[in-house]
Design an enzyme around this catalytic site. Structure first.
Site, PDB file in Angstrom:
ATOM      1  N   PRO A 231       0.852  -1.201   0.000  1.00 30.27           N
ATOM      2  CA  PRO A 231       0.000   0.000   0.000  1.00 30.27           C
ATOM      3  C   PRO A 231       0.886   1.249   0.000  1.00 30.27           C
ATOM      4  O   PRO A 231       1.542   1.548   1.000  1.00 30.27           O
ATOM      5  CB  PRO A 231      -0.816  -0.133   1.294  1.00 30.27           C
ATOM      6  CG  PRO A 231      -0.074  -1.100   2.139  1.00 30.27           C
ATOM      7  CD  PRO A 231       0.825  -1.927   1.277  1.00 30.27           C
ATOM      8  N   ASP A 407       5.876   2.420   2.206  1.00 31.90           N
ATOM      9  CA  ASP A 407       4.960   1.317   2.496  1.00 31.90           C
ATOM     10  C   ASP A 407       4.140   1.707   3.734  1.00 31.90           C
ATOM     11  O   ASP A 407       4.674   1.794   4.843  1.00 31.90           O
ATOM     12  CB  ASP A 407       5.802   0.056   2.759  1.00 31.90           C
ATOM     13  CG  ASP A 407       4.962  -1.183   2.976  1.00 31.90           C
ATOM     14  OD1 ASP A 407       3.776  -1.050   3.354  1.00 31.90           O
ATOM     15  OD2 ASP A 407       5.496  -2.291   2.787  1.00 31.90           O
ATOM     16  N   HIS A 408       2.868   1.908   3.520  1.00 32.65           N
ATOM     17  CA  HIS A 408       2.023   2.432   4.599  1.00 32.65           C
ATOM     18  C   HIS A 408       1.788   1.401   5.706  1.00 32.65           C
ATOM     19  O   HIS A 408       1.307   1.727   6.787  1.00 32.65           O
ATOM     20  CB  HIS A 408       0.684   2.895   4.009  1.00 32.65           C
ATOM     21  CG  HIS A 408       0.010   3.971   4.815  1.00 32.65           C
ATOM     22  ND1 HIS A 408       0.525   4.465   5.991  1.00 32.65           N
ATOM     23  CD2 HIS A 408      -1.150   4.644   4.612  1.00 32.65           C
ATOM     24  CE1 HIS A 408      -0.290   5.385   6.486  1.00 32.65           C
ATOM     25  NE2 HIS A 408      -1.307   5.506   5.663  1.00 32.65           N
ATOM     26  N   ARG A 409       2.166   0.137   5.453  1.00 30.09           N
ATOM     27  CA  ARG A 409       2.048  -0.859   6.532  1.00 30.09           C
ATOM     28  C   ARG A 409       3.121  -0.618   7.590  1.00 30.09           C
ATOM     29  O   ARG A 409       2.989  -1.052   8.726  1.00 30.09           O
ATOM     30  CB  ARG A 409       2.232  -2.280   5.968  1.00 30.09           C
ATOM     31  CG  ARG A 409       1.124  -2.704   5.023  1.00 30.09           C
ATOM     32  CD  ARG A 409       1.477  -4.011   4.347  1.00 30.09           C
ATOM     33  NE  ARG A 409       2.703  -3.897   3.554  1.00 30.09           N
ATOM     34  CZ  ARG A 409       3.238  -4.901   2.863  1.00 30.09           C
ATOM     35  NH1 ARG A 409       2.668  -6.085   2.886  1.00 30.09           N
ATOM     36  NH2 ARG A 409       4.340  -4.718   2.157  1.00 30.09           N
ATOM     37  N   ILE A 411       5.119   2.579   7.642  1.00 31.85           N
ATOM     38  CA  ILE A 411       5.342   4.007   7.938  1.00 31.85           C
ATOM     39  C   ILE A 411       4.013   4.749   7.922  1.00 31.85           C
ATOM     40  O   ILE A 411       3.243   4.642   6.949  1.00 31.85           O
ATOM     41  CB  ILE A 411       6.318   4.601   6.899  1.00 31.85           C
ATOM     42  CG1 ILE A 411       7.700   3.942   7.078  1.00 31.85           C
ATOM     43  CG2 ILE A 411       6.424   6.109   7.038  1.00 31.85           C
ATOM     44  CD1 ILE A 411       8.574   4.028   5.880  1.00 31.85           C
TER      45      ILE A 411
END
Ligand code: CAO
Length: 435
Positions: A231, A407-409, A411
């Site tokens: 993501p 990577d939004h998982r 950060i």
């Protein structure tokens, strides 16, 4: 009493000799009559050579890469008690690629190859593209195995000779999909999207078909995987590099005789290494299980290099410990190696974070794709003079666009904004880079 039998290559049709590309049995294996022993390949097709007897494999008389002809001994078997000993090998038809696929099925194949797959079918919407499946470089036994697992072979990387897909590759693919929660063993079709239609573009005008380079194909696969499984968020900023640019020009004059040329990228690499120290989550990798984060205590920066054959990302190690001179020299050396195709696989491994700089080309902003297993990438676009309000008037400033994808998982948005603000702050005040 059991009898030793030499199983020989049967009549293989029009071929004088064929090359062995796979050995499907091991010494000690119990096999039944008609079980496949080896896979051979001619310039037209591949086929499996079956055993004329049931029994235990005692000796394998051939090796991968051997060329063999009718009558050559493949294995020595201890025939099972009661098994008929047939002296003459049975005639083996040479199947065409299509026929070969149909042959390995135990029942007639319906229109779509996916419908026969019984075992792991995580997504009911999963579909295997029959054309791509057919074109994959794999033996009939591996195709059968893949079909049983519902694996689209066109998504599997082959580790065999000439990138041939072997059984281990299919198993590793299934394992990876199951552990990473990729959803479907036949790749992106878990997204429930329709496959791309095959279009004959020549109906609209003249066309030319150009083969993709090996690098194009490899990066394409990795980028696709990273794009659909990570993501992404892209955070933008602009760094005021007015004073840094003046400093760079001055340094270039000073170091001209020593053959050192500083580009903005060397400074940005230093700033990124400092950002990684301050925000350690940017210097991490997510474990495939999704359970843990691996934090790295080294500061290696990957640099995307545009080559005639496609994009490669060599890594410059220990950027935090190196001087700007060392980084500039190494950057020139490694991008030269990349363009001369002299990079080793190890030159492209072990990155903390990557930078993709299009500043020398142009464009205002872009959204780079994270170079997994890294969790962030910094895009750099072309700096431009802009009027910037200083509180009382507009000042001309050289502004460099920065584009941070992460990577939004791993950060959060707030940390994304903190990281990019920190990096652009360092670039705005070159003295701080020395700290
Ligand atoms: N703004 C303005 N000018 C810039 C700049 C920027 N952000 N970055 C570089 N430049 C200038 C350089 O200073 C240089 O000008 P001078 O010769 O006058 O000093 C010129 O542009 C050419 O620079 P360069 O591109 O040769 O050198 P670099 O160190 O900036 O980059 C490299 C090296 C290897 C990264 C680059 O050549 C390259 O391959 N870039 C493409 C990367 C790519 O394809 N990324 C896309 C990947 S998809 O995500």
């Amino acid at each position: 009493m059991s009898e030793m039998v030499e199983v020989k290559v049967p009549d293989i049709g029009d071929f004088d000799s064929v090359e062995i590309i796979e050995i499907l049995v091991s010494v000690g294996d119990q096999i039944a009559e008609e079980d496949s022993l080896i896979t051979v390949e001619s310039d037209k097709a591949s086929m499996e050579i079956p055993s004329s007897h049931a029994g235990t494999v005692k000796e394998i008389k051939v090796a991968i890469g051997d060329s063999i002809a009718e009558g050559a001994t493949v294995v020595v078997l201890e025939a099972s008690a009661g098994a008929a000993v047939v002296e003459e090998p049975k005639k083996q038809e040479v199947p065409e690629e299509q026929a070969e696929i149909a042959k390995v099925e135990t029942k007639p194949e319906p229109a779509s190859v996916v419908e026969t797959a019984p075992a792991i079918r995580p997504s009911p919407t999963a579909k295997i593209d029959p054309v791509n499946f057919k074109n994959a470089h794999a033996s009939p036994a591996v195709r059968k195995f893949a079909r049983e697992l519902g694996v689209d072979l066109s998504k599997v990387d082959g580790s065999g000779r000439s990138s041939r897909i072997v059984k281990d590759d299919v198993q590793a693919f299934v394992k990876r999909v199951l552990t990473t929660g990729g959803g479907s063993v036949n790749g992106g079709s878990a997204l429930g999207v329709e496959p791309m239609p095959e279009i004959d573009f020549s109906q609209f005008g003249e066309v030319e078909t150009v083969a993709l380079s090996k690098i194009n194909k490899l990066t394409g696969k990795f980028l696709h995987r990273n794009w659909v499984t990570i993501p992404h968020i892209t955070q933008f900023d602009e760094a005021d590099i007015t004073s840094l640019e003046a400093f760079r020009k001055q340094l270039n004059k000073e170091y001209e005789r020593e053959g050192v040329k500083f580009t903005m990228l060397s400074f940005i690499m230093k700033a990124v290494a400092a950002g990684l120290k301050k925000y350690p989550r940017f210097n991490s990798s997510l474990e495939p299980s999704g359970e843990n984060l691996i934090l790295k205590n080294y500061f290696n920066v990957g640099v995307a290099v545009d080559t005639p054959d496609g994009l490669v990302v060599p890594v410059i190690r220990d950027v935090d410990k190196k001087s700007l001179v060392e980084i500039s020299l190494e950057l020139r050396e490694i991008s030269g190696k990349a363009r001369d195709k002299k990079l080793k696989p190890s030159d492209m491994q072990g990155g903390s974070m990557s930078i993709s700089s299009l500043g020398g080309i142009g464009g205002t902003k872009f959204t780079p794709i994270v170079n997994a297993p890294e969790v962030a990438i910094l895009g750099v676009s072309k700096a431009e003079m802009k009027p910037v309000w200083n509180g009382s008037e507009f000042e001309p400033k050289l502004m460099c666009p920065l584009c941070l994808s992460y990577d939004h998982r791993v950060i959060d948005g707030a940390d994304g904004a903190r990281f990019i603000t920190y990096v652009s702050g360092l670039l705005a005040d070159a003295r701080r880079l020395l700290l």
